[in-house]
Design a protein around this motif. Sequence first.
Motif, short mmCIF file in Angstrom:
data_model
loop_
_atom_site.label_atom_id
_atom_site.label_comp_id
_atom_site.label_asym_id
_atom_site.label_seq_id
_atom_site.Cartn_x
_atom_site.Cartn_y
_atom_site.Cartn_z
N ALA A 1 49.10 69.88 77.14
CA ALA A 1 50.21 71.04 77.95
C ALA A 1 51.42 70.36 78.30
CB ALA A 1 49.04 71.14 79.21
N TYR A 2 51.83 68.99 77.73
CA TYR A 2 52.85 68.28 77.87
C TYR A 2 53.18 67.49 76.89
CZ TYR A 2 49.48 65.39 80.15
OH TYR A 2 48.46 64.80 80.48
N ALA A 3 54.14 66.85 76.60
CA ALA A 3 54.48 65.88 75.51
C ALA A 3 55.08 64.55 76.18
CB ALA A 3 55.68 66.54 74.58
N ILE A 4 54.29 63.80 76.14
CA ILE A 4 54.67 62.30 76.64
C ILE A 4 54.66 61.19 75.77
CG2 ILE A 4 54.29 62.79 79.08
CD1 ILE A 4 51.57 61.29 78.86
N THR B 1 53.35 70.59 72.22
CA THR B 1 52.85 71.62 72.96
C THR B 1 52.76 72.81 72.07
OG1 THR B 1 55.00 72.14 73.95
CG2 THR B 1 53.52 70.73 75.15
N ALA B 2 53.35 73.02 71.19
CA ALA B 2 53.56 74.26 70.14
C ALA B 2 52.19 74.17 69.24
CB ALA B 2 54.73 74.48 69.42
N THR B 3 51.59 73.10 68.90
CA THR B 3 50.64 73.02 68.23
C THR B 3 49.46 73.22 68.96
OG1 THR B 3 51.69 71.45 66.83
CG2 THR B 3 49.16 71.38 66.59
N PRO B 4 48.40 74.37 68.59
CA PRO B 4 47.42 74.71 69.32
C PRO B 4 46.15 73.49 68.96
CG PRO B 4 47.51 75.89 67.32
CD PRO B 4 48.79 75.16 67.41
N VAL B 5 45.33 73.41 69.90
CA VAL B 5 44.40 72.45 70.07
C VAL B 5 43.00 73.48 70.01
CG1 VAL B 5 42.78 70.74 71.22
CG2 VAL B 5 45.48 70.65 71.16
N ASP B 6 41.97 72.98 69.05
CA ASP B 6 40.75 73.71 69.13
C ASP B 6 39.70 72.74 70.02
OD1 ASP B 6 38.12 74.53 68.63
OD2 ASP B 6 38.59 74.97 66.31
N ALA B 7 39.79 73.41 71.25
CA ALA B 7 39.05 72.71 72.33
C ALA B 7 37.48 72.55 72.01
CB ALA B 7 39.10 73.57 73.61
N VAL C 1 33.29 52.68 59.33
CA VAL C 1 32.56 53.82 59.58
C VAL C 1 33.49 54.88 60.07
CG1 VAL C 1 30.85 54.71 61.45
CG2 VAL C 1 30.81 52.31 60.55
N LEU C 2 33.56 55.74 59.42
CA LEU C 2 34.50 56.98 59.61
C LEU C 2 34.13 57.95 60.42
CD1 LEU C 2 36.10 57.12 55.93
CD2 LEU C 2 36.89 55.90 57.90
N VAL C 3 35.06 58.61 61.19
CA VAL C 3 34.97 59.53 62.22
C VAL C 3 35.94 60.49 62.32
CG1 VAL C 3 34.10 60.14 64.49
CG2 VAL C 3 33.44 58.28 63.58
N GLU C 4 35.54 61.91 62.19
CA GLU C 4 37.02 62.82 62.22
C GLU C 4 37.31 63.00 63.48
OE1 GLU C 4 39.68 65.10 61.52
OE2 GLU C 4 38.60 64.92 59.76
N LEU C 5 38.63 62.95 64.02
CA LEU C 5 38.95 63.16 65.20
C LEU C 5 40.40 63.71 65.18
CD1 LEU C 5 38.24 59.89 67.46
CD2 LEU C 5 37.25 62.03 67.61
N SER C 6 40.36 64.91 64.28
CA SER C 6 41.74 65.51 64.32
C SER C 6 42.35 66.24 65.42
CB SER C 6 41.56 66.58 63.06
OG SER C 6 40.64 67.65 63.49
N LYS D 1 46.08 65.17 68.13
CA LYS D 1 47.17 65.77 68.58
C LYS D 1 47.62 65.50 70.05
CE LYS D 1 45.63 69.84 65.93
NZ LYS D 1 44.77 71.32 66.01
N GLY D 2 46.86 64.76 70.59
CA GLY D 2 47.42 64.11 71.77
C GLY D 2 48.04 62.63 71.88
N GLY D 3 48.19 62.18 70.62
CA GLY D 3 48.38 60.97 70.36
C GLY D 3 47.26 59.79 70.50
N GLY D 4 46.13 60.20 70.03
CA GLY D 4 45.02 59.08 70.42
C GLY D 4 44.01 59.37 69.29
#
Length: 274
Positions: A23-26, A32-38, A251-256, A260-263
């Motif tokens: 919702a913001y960019a820090i 914020t223009a890139t949608p997140v699949d909640a 051990v690989l885990v998908e966190l795409s 998007k939030g920087g983590g």
Amino acid sequence: MSQHRIPRNRTYLMCPPEHYEVAYAINPWMDTATPVDAELAVKQWERLRETLTGLGHKVHVLAPEPHLPDMVYAANGAFTVDGVAYGARFKYAQRTAEAAAHRAFYEAGGWDFRAPTQTNEGEGDFAYLPRAHGGLILAGYGFRTEPAAHAEAQDVLGRPTVSLRLVDPRFYHLDTALAALDDGNVTYYPGAFSVASQRVLRQLFPHAVLADEADAYAFGLNLVSDGRNVVLNSEATGMARKVEAAGYTAVLVELSELKKGGGSVKCCVAELRP
């Protein structure tokens, strides 16, 4: 080689991304223009939690609160060593209220909670290596945590603290540029640090696993390790090969969505050290 690496059972804290959005960019990763699949974000988070519990670790869950979309990055809420919790004081107003939620968790759990007077973002900018030089805290600064917080953490936690200057805004927290692989060694991306801090890291950790820019850009340093099993972002295939070559099990885990939030993995996981 992995049989030579001995895992240690850990206790972690995570917070589900029920209110997660960009919702913001820090930080430079947030758009914020890139949608997140909640819905997918929740599934990916749950898979990460299941991966950690499946490895034998205990995961406590912090209840998410509305209007705090970054609470999913639970590592930022405090930093714990030997039953003492040094609380966070966030730089940006958008995250300020997260600190109180973390404090309530620690106080309810009987931790010796110490409120900070200096700006710091918890385990995002602090790493602890209990077997390195008798017990050592590595502390990042340059973008979020203030250097004065390093001295405060040292006073509160009673461990020598080494300040490391971050110089690339893409790697705004220490945990995007450096990670503990076990209780005595680290992996890091040299380019994220000042020349002087690179020198310090070389002296302290001559056997560190060195990452390159591609590893860091894929959030490959934002990992969680139990001393043998290294849980990291599935995009970080180069980093996975490096830790495997060093005798660890990747051990690989998908966190795409969380990226998007920087983590990534580490941002979502605080280690609790009672």
